[in-house]
Write a protein that holds these residues in place. Structure first.
Motif, PDB file in Angstrom:
ATOM      1  N   GLN A  54       0.909  -1.160  -0.052  1.00 22.34           N
ATOM      2  CA  GLN A  54       0.105   0.078   0.015  1.00 22.34           C
ATOM      3  C   GLN A  54       1.071   1.180  -0.026  1.00 22.34           C
ATOM      4  OE1 GLN A  54      -3.200  -0.227  -0.221  1.00 22.34           O
ATOM      5  NE2 GLN A  54      -3.739   1.969   0.123  1.00 22.34           N
ATOM      6  N   VAL A  55       0.613   2.168  -0.738  1.00 22.53           N
ATOM      7  CA  VAL A  55       1.201   3.271  -0.985  1.00 22.53           C
ATOM      8  C   VAL A  55       0.561   4.570  -0.342  1.00 22.53           C
ATOM      9  CG1 VAL A  55       2.482   4.879  -2.520  1.00 22.53           C
ATOM     10  CG2 VAL A  55       2.852   2.593  -3.191  1.00 22.53           C
ATOM     11  N   GLN A  56       1.222   5.350   0.529  1.00 20.48           N
ATOM     12  CA  GLN A  56       0.592   6.635   0.804  1.00 20.48           C
ATOM     13  C   GLN A  56       1.200   7.822   0.380  1.00 20.48           C
ATOM     14  OE1 GLN A  56      -0.161   5.687   5.040  1.00 20.48           O
ATOM     15  NE2 GLN A  56      -2.362   5.227   4.827  1.00 20.48           N
ATOM     16  N   LEU A  57       0.570   8.825   0.206  1.00 21.94           N
ATOM     17  CA  LEU A  57       1.243  10.309  -0.233  1.00 21.94           C
ATOM     18  C   LEU A  57       0.533  11.298   0.921  1.00 21.94           C
ATOM     19  CD1 LEU A  57       0.740  10.360  -4.031  1.00 21.94           C
ATOM     20  CD2 LEU A  57       2.797   9.348  -2.691  1.00 21.94           C
ATOM     21  N   VAL A  58       1.494  11.782   1.570  1.00 26.36           N
ATOM     22  CA  VAL A  58       1.243  13.106   2.488  1.00 26.36           C
ATOM     23  C   VAL A  58       1.893  14.426   2.031  1.00 26.36           C
ATOM     24  CG1 VAL A  58       1.276  13.712   4.779  1.00 26.36           C
ATOM     25  CG2 VAL A  58       1.152  11.244   4.198  1.00 26.36           C
ATOM     26  N   GLU A  59       1.122  15.298   1.627  1.00 32.37           N
ATOM     27  CA  GLU A  59       1.250  16.312   1.201  1.00 32.37           C
ATOM     28  C   GLU A  59       1.283  17.559   2.441  1.00 32.37           C
ATOM     29  OE1 GLU A  59      -1.276  15.619  -3.038  1.00 32.37           O
ATOM     30  OE2 GLU A  59      -2.094  16.162  -1.071  1.00 32.37           O
ATOM     31  N   SER A  60       2.082  18.477   2.120  1.00 27.09           N
ATOM     32  CA  SER A  60       2.251  19.923   3.273  1.00 27.09           C
ATOM     33  C   SER A  60       2.579  20.989   2.553  1.00 27.09           C
ATOM     34  CB  SER A  60       3.077  19.263   4.374  1.00 27.09           C
ATOM     35  OG  SER A  60       4.221  19.225   3.881  1.00 27.09           O
ATOM     36  N   GLY A  61       2.394  22.051   2.973  1.00 25.92           N
ATOM     37  CA  GLY A  61       2.992  23.423   2.438  1.00 25.92           C
ATOM     38  C   GLY A  61       1.994  24.165   1.853  1.00 25.92           C
ATOM     39  N   GLY A  62       0.783  23.825   1.814  1.00 24.05           N
ATOM     40  CA  GLY A  62      -0.274  24.824   1.091  1.00 24.05           C
ATOM     41  C   GLY A  62      -0.565  25.984   2.155  1.00 24.05           C
ATOM     42  N   GLY A  63      -1.376  26.816   1.543  1.00 22.83           N
ATOM     43  CA  GLY A  63      -1.751  28.062   2.482  1.00 22.83           C
ATOM     44  C   GLY A  63      -2.177  29.091   1.511  1.00 22.83           C
ATOM     45  N   LEU A  64      -2.100  30.337   2.315  1.00 24.62           N
ATOM     46  CA  LEU A  64      -2.500  31.551   1.727  1.00 24.62           C
ATOM     47  C   LEU A  64      -1.291  32.500   1.597  1.00 24.62           C
ATOM     48  CD1 LEU A  64      -4.637  33.930   1.009  1.00 24.62           C
ATOM     49  CD2 LEU A  64      -4.990  34.290   3.509  1.00 24.62           C
ATOM     50  N   VAL A  65      -1.132  32.968   0.206  1.00 33.34           N
ATOM     51  CA  VAL A  65      -0.005  34.082   0.029  1.00 33.34           C
ATOM     52  C   VAL A  65      -0.500  35.009  -0.999  1.00 33.34           C
ATOM     53  CG1 VAL A  65       0.503  32.497  -2.029  1.00 33.34           C
ATOM     54  CG2 VAL A  65       2.410  33.992  -0.584  1.00 33.34           C
ATOM     55  N   GLN A  66       0.127  36.150  -0.610  1.00 34.45           N
ATOM     56  CA  GLN A  66      -0.205  37.412  -1.585  1.00 34.45           C
ATOM     57  C   GLN A  66       0.411  37.055  -3.088  1.00 34.45           C
ATOM     58  OE1 GLN A  66       1.081  40.780   0.468  1.00 34.45           O
ATOM     59  NE2 GLN A  66      -0.523  40.806   1.722  1.00 34.45           N
ATOM     60  N   PRO A  67      -0.328  37.669  -3.916  1.00 30.99           N
ATOM     61  CA  PRO A  67       0.473  37.842  -5.186  1.00 30.99           C
ATOM     62  C   PRO A  67       1.921  38.249  -5.274  1.00 30.99           C
ATOM     63  CG  PRO A  67      -1.813  38.723  -5.370  1.00 30.99           C
ATOM     64  CD  PRO A  67      -1.561  38.625  -4.024  1.00 30.99           C
ATOM     65  N   GLY A  68       2.711  37.492  -6.093  1.00 25.03           N
ATOM     66  CA  GLY A  68       4.032  37.731  -6.078  1.00 25.03           C
ATOM     67  C   GLY A  68       4.584  37.089  -5.053  1.00 25.03           C
ATOM     68  N   GLY A  69       4.132  36.351  -4.333  1.00 28.14           N
ATOM     69  CA  GLY A  69       4.812  35.481  -3.014  1.00 28.14           C
ATOM     70  C   GLY A  69       5.291  34.117  -3.336  1.00 28.14           C
ATOM     71  N   SER A  70       5.807  33.494  -2.511  1.00 30.56           N
ATOM     72  CA  SER A  70       6.281  32.044  -2.717  1.00 30.56           C
ATOM     73  C   SER A  70       5.629  31.105  -1.743  1.00 30.56           C
ATOM     74  CB  SER A  70       7.828  32.106  -2.766  1.00 30.56           C
ATOM     75  OG  SER A  70       8.283  33.123  -3.468  1.00 30.56           O
ATOM     76  N   LEU A  71       5.408  29.798  -2.339  1.00 29.28           N
ATOM     77  CA  LEU A  71       5.297  28.797  -1.224  1.00 29.28           C
ATOM     78  C   LEU A  71       6.287  27.435  -1.859  1.00 29.28           C
ATOM     79  CD1 LEU A  71       1.318  28.615  -0.958  1.00 29.28           C
ATOM     80  CD2 LEU A  71       3.156  29.369   0.885  1.00 29.28           C
ATOM     81  N   ARG A  72       6.391  26.307  -0.755  1.00 31.42           N
ATOM     82  CA  ARG A  72       6.714  25.241  -1.212  1.00 31.42           C
ATOM     83  C   ARG A  72       6.233  24.249  -0.841  1.00 31.42           C
ATOM     84  NH1 ARG A  72      11.936  22.276   1.379  1.00 31.42           N
ATOM     85  NH2 ARG A  72      12.975  21.443  -0.623  1.00 31.42           N
ATOM     86  N   LEU A  73       5.605  23.276  -1.935  1.00 33.46           N
ATOM     87  CA  LEU A  73       4.779  22.136  -1.471  1.00 33.46           C
ATOM     88  C   LEU A  73       5.684  20.958  -1.444  1.00 33.46           C
ATOM     89  CD1 LEU A  73       1.687  22.462  -3.736  1.00 33.46           C
ATOM     90  CD2 LEU A  73       2.083  23.659  -1.424  1.00 33.46           C
ATOM     91  N   SER A  74       5.294  20.058  -0.354  1.00 27.06           N
ATOM     92  CA  SER A  74       6.331  18.816  -0.229  1.00 27.06           C
ATOM     93  C   SER A  74       5.263  17.597  -0.292  1.00 27.06           C
ATOM     94  CB  SER A  74       6.920  18.723   1.245  1.00 27.06           C
ATOM     95  OG  SER A  74       7.895  19.746   1.271  1.00 27.06           O
ATOM     96  N   CYS A  75       5.456  16.557  -0.861  1.00 30.24           N
ATOM     97  CA  CYS A  75       4.811  15.306  -0.856  1.00 30.24           C
ATOM     98  C   CYS A  75       5.591  14.106  -0.451  1.00 30.24           C
ATOM     99  CB  CYS A  75       4.152  15.175  -2.133  1.00 30.24           C
ATOM    100  SG  CYS A  75       3.149  13.608  -2.601  1.00 30.24           S
TER     101      CYS A  75
END
Length: 118
Positions: free
Chosen positions: A1-22
């Protein structure tokens, strides 16, 4: 069984940055690619970026030059660095793992919300 766990989303202003992980866990063998897809309300789920375990990456035209996908094979983890975010990047972002032995099997994460708004 394979599981994927994501993190790093959220609210950001235009021009900003985010980093997602899985992070993928479970029995993973053979050739596999990992990637990110996104789905905005009322729209279909679209490819954002993918990367093979050999490091070959592919991007949607709308994110080229702004997003970077990378992976740590030792940790079975894929990352999506998102810079210069725009309101139209707002969506639920899903991680996908595609494992090819003879046939290809796809596994999906639960999704993480990214909202770009002032």
């Amino acid at each position: 069984q394979v599981q994927l766990v994501e993190s790093g989303g959220g609210l950001v202003q235009p021009g900003g940055s985010l980093r997602l992980s899985c992070a993928a866990s479970g029995s993973i063998s053979g050739f596999y690619a990992m990637g990110w897809y996104r789905q905005a309300p009322g729209k279909q789920r679209d490819l954002v970026a993918t990367i093979t375990n050999g490091g070959t990456s592919r991007y949607a035209d709308s994110v080229k030059g702004r997003f970077t996908i990378s992976r740590d094979n030792a940790k079975n983890t894929v990352y999506l660095q998102m810079n210069s975010l725009k309101p139209e990047d707002t969506a639920v972002y899903y991680c996908k793992l595609s494992v090819t032995v003879i046939l290809t099997t796809d596994y999906w994460g639960q999704g993480t919300q990214v909202t770009v708004s002032s």
